[in-house]
Motif scaffolding. Structure first.
Motif, PDB file in Angstrom:
ATOM      1  N   GLU A  95      -1.001   1.437   4.390  1.00 52.94           N
ATOM      2  CA  GLU A  95      -0.446   3.045   5.033  1.00 52.94           C
ATOM      3  C   GLU A  95      -1.092   3.042   6.034  1.00 52.94           C
ATOM      4  OE1 GLU A  95       0.807   3.904   2.235  1.00 52.94           O
ATOM      5  OE2 GLU A  95       0.081   4.469   0.980  1.00 52.94           O
TER       6      GLU A  95
ATOM      7  N   VAL B 269       2.498   0.921   7.869  1.00 48.65           N
ATOM      8  CA  VAL B 269       4.393   1.701   7.684  1.00 48.65           C
ATOM      9  C   VAL B 269       3.896   2.929   8.076  1.00 48.65           C
ATOM     10  CG1 VAL B 269       4.340   0.556   4.925  1.00 48.65           C
ATOM     11  CG2 VAL B 269       2.951   2.717   5.394  1.00 48.65           C
TER      12      VAL B 269
ATOM     13  N   GLU C 173       4.494   9.429   5.211  1.00 44.79           N
ATOM     14  CA  GLU C 173       3.481   7.831   5.516  1.00 44.79           C
ATOM     15  C   GLU C 173       2.185   8.621   5.685  1.00 44.79           C
ATOM     16  OE1 GLU C 173       3.618   5.578   3.611  1.00 44.79           O
ATOM     17  OE2 GLU C 173       5.588   4.804   3.493  1.00 44.79           O
TER      18      GLU C 173
HETATM   19 FE   LIG Z   1       2.919   4.840   1.574  1.00 42.06          FE
END
Ligand SMILES: [Fe+2]
Ligand SMILES: [Fe+2]
Length: 301
Positions: free
Chosen positions: A68, A71, A101
């Motif tokens: 995470e 990204v 995100e």
């Molecule tokens: Fe995500």
């Protein structure tokens, strides 16, 4: 770069644009706050697990946390390239994407802090395959968009980011979370977070599918490029999944006490394979159209 014109003074936003519709959906459905999730039961559950059980779940947590974060840090060039191209609706949607995100990264970090995962360097659980994707292929293909706005560069970036990282790895990860923790009646907080994440990722994957579809339609060479890059990345993506499963299996064999955590290696591997095939087939769907205008007409945009 200078602006030569603006869309909203010659006309309006294209309200029917697939990415504008997705932007509306994100505004409606993406309004959750990781800080509102109650992790107190998760903390109790974590403290009740014996050491071997705790160790067996940390590789999954480690993969998600870093994934995470990756990204979040790596999406900017995609926003940049869409803005440079003057793709307004896509750029507007991506403002919600980056925010999503950031919340996903926050969620995993909050969970670790709440349950008390301290003083452990979780990067020890990152396999060579994981590093190939998250440390190298993802940032390399995304960063290229700062200097290259060719369809090929965008296809490659969306393939690794949206199809492999989100479409195969994140989706397979949610499946594992639910398989392992829901069945064991553990961690209601993080499972609630996973439901939110899953909904957000659905939109992100839709963005990737549309972006690739609009660029490959009517271009056989770009179709080939997409498939070749998917196949090249698959080896590493499956490597990530396999490594996590093997680690969990080994841990179970070594366990000195009975465990409530159940792993189903074959189901998990099959699930990842299926996700990969689904992503490819979604792109192949536009083979029936000869041009972008035909695709747009079919999408009603
Ligand atoms: Fe995500
Ligand atoms: Fe995402």
């Amino acid at each position: 770069m200078v602006h030569e014109s603006f869309q909203t003074v010659k006309g309006q936003i294209n309200w029917d644009h697939p990415m504008y519709r997705l932007y509306e959906k994100a505004k409606r459905n993406g309004r959750w706050n990781p800080a509102d999730i109650d992790f107190s039961q998760d903390k109790e559950d974590y403290n009740r697990l014996h050491l071997e059980e705790r160790i067996s779940i940390l590789p999954l947590i480690s993969s998600f946390s870093a994934g995470e974060e990756a990204v979040t840090l790596d999406i900017l060039p995609m926003i940049h390239v869409m803005a440079r191209l003057g793709w307004l609706e896509d750029t507007m949607f991506l403002t919600t994407f980056l925010h999503d995100e950031a919340k996903h990264t926050e969620m995993f970090s909050r969970w670790q802090q709440a349950v008390g995962v301290f003083d452990i360097d979780l990067s020890v659980f990152h396999s060579d395959s994981y590093k190939r994707i998250f440390y190298e292929a993802l940032p390399e293909s995304m960063e290229r968009l700062y200097t290259d706005d060719s369809p090929e560069a965008i296809i490659r970036a969306a393939t690794v980011y949206n199809m492999i990282v989100e479409g195969v790895l994140a989706e397979s990860g949610y499946y594992s979370f639910r398989q392992i923790f829901k069945k064991a009646g553990l961690f209601p907080g993080i499972l609630q977070g996973i439901d939110y994440l899953n909904m957000d990722e659905g939109r992100h994957i839709q963005f990737g599918i549309y972006t690739i579809q609009r660029l490959v339609v009517g271009h056989d060479d770009r179709f080939r490029l997409f498939h070749e890059y998917m196949d090249e990345l698959w080896e590493h993506a499956f490597g990530v999944v396999n490594y996590l499963i093997n680690l969990a299996e080994e841990q179970q064999k070594l366990a000195t006490a009975p465990t409530i955590l159940e792993f189903h290696p074959d189901m998990m591997r099959d699930y990842a394979v299926k996700q990969f095939e689904i992503r490819k087939s979604k792109i192949d769907r536009v083979k029936k159209y000869d041009s972008l205008s035909e695709l747009e007409a079919a999408l009603g945009s």
